[in-house]
Design an enzyme around this catalytic site. Sequence first.
Site, PDB file in Angstrom:
ATOM      1  N   HIS A   1      -3.384  12.838  15.127  1.00 33.90           N
ATOM      2  CA  HIS A   1      -4.509  12.529  14.049  1.00 33.90           C
ATOM      3  C   HIS A   1      -5.684  12.275  14.399  1.00 33.90           C
ATOM      4  CE1 HIS A   1      -5.002  11.370  10.100  1.00 33.90           C
ATOM      5  NE2 HIS A   1      -5.201   9.980  10.444  1.00 33.90           N
TER       6      HIS A   1
ATOM      7  N   HIS B   1     -10.550   8.467  12.900  1.00 33.24           N
ATOM      8  CA  HIS B   1      -9.940   7.786  11.980  1.00 33.24           C
ATOM      9  C   HIS B   1      -9.664   6.330  12.236  1.00 33.24           C
ATOM     10  CE1 HIS B   1      -8.814  11.169   9.545  1.00 33.24           C
ATOM     11  NE2 HIS B   1      -8.534  11.920  10.598  1.00 33.24           N
TER      12      HIS B   1
ATOM     13  N   HIS C   1       2.470  10.445  14.311  1.00 31.28           N
ATOM     14  CA  HIS C   1       1.333  11.050  14.234  1.00 31.28           C
ATOM     15  C   HIS C   1      -0.084  10.235  14.167  1.00 31.28           C
ATOM     16  CE1 HIS C   1      -1.585  14.115  12.860  1.00 31.28           C
ATOM     17  NE2 HIS C   1      -2.113  13.429  11.833  1.00 31.28           N
TER      18      HIS C   1
END
Length: 333
Positions: A250, A224, A215
């Site tokens: 993600h 991220h 992920h």
Amino acid sequence: MASFSENSMNVYILFTIIFGLGFLHATAELQKFTHTPKADGSLSFLVVGDWGRRGEYNQSDVALQMGDVGEKLDIDFVVSTGDNFYDDGLTSEHDPNFEDSFTKIYTARSLQKRWYSVLGNHDYRGDVEAQLSPFLRIIDKRWICLRSFIVDSELAEIFFVDTTPFVRDYFTVSEGHTYDWREVYPPKTYISTMLKDLDIALRQSTAKWKFVVGHHAIRSIGHHGDTPELRSHLLPILQANNVDFYVNGHDHCLEHISDNASPIQFLVSGAGSKAWRGDVQNLNGKDVHFFYDGQGFMSVQLTQTEADIVFYDVHGHVLHKTNSSKKELHSSI
């Protein structure tokens, strides 16, 4: 709560036994699912991540285009890179979000194949055991979700890795969410065992193409960014075992980035519903080949000598293509 017939309950018990013993067979501790390649020896599949929003944030539109592309490519299965159900996973095996976000959305004929899914951090905020339960296959037989496992087609092996427990911040109170860490504690032991099993499985693999799916990103220029724990602990194993592609979600975008220390290509497909427009960092890096901050998905077509990767937007338009080639080895007597 829905009622089930005696036959359905017998199926549930059978699935529980099968999954408890290991479906088909196992390499190290990783359960393995086998796919026979097409008659011409090829394999094709779609990849989508971060999608489960009951059709909202263009999830239904992405699903429609996935169906069209899946039909054209005659796909063998679908890979989900996690965050399958928002915002907080499933509450139980009977949570209507499973059907509302999955069964009722991905209705195209071409998508009625197995869906191989890993858990994302949002999935860990719900009842993880419910999402992993073989009971869900009574509701929708396509659904296969385990913590870590392998899909083997002879031509390619796809190694699915449970990456959420790697991230230290999820174990702190300040992160602000509650996670279902059953079967994970102590995390150091869990991660060590997972990495050992993966390393053994990769070393034993004789597949022409090796994919690893998780992920969280090893490399990303999205919201991220890189996951330091994966760069430290997972990446060296991938590099040492000649992995061709690492695929993740993600970050709610589409990306293609190269590794500067190995042939690994990092492919991000986390744009199945909500996207983060304009949330990008270091776009001009020389190892960044493609970045798109909207919704979409990815396709993979494999032969003995070629791997063709294509990224599509929410309208089905081709955004980016990349190709990897390998020589076909011939033996002589």
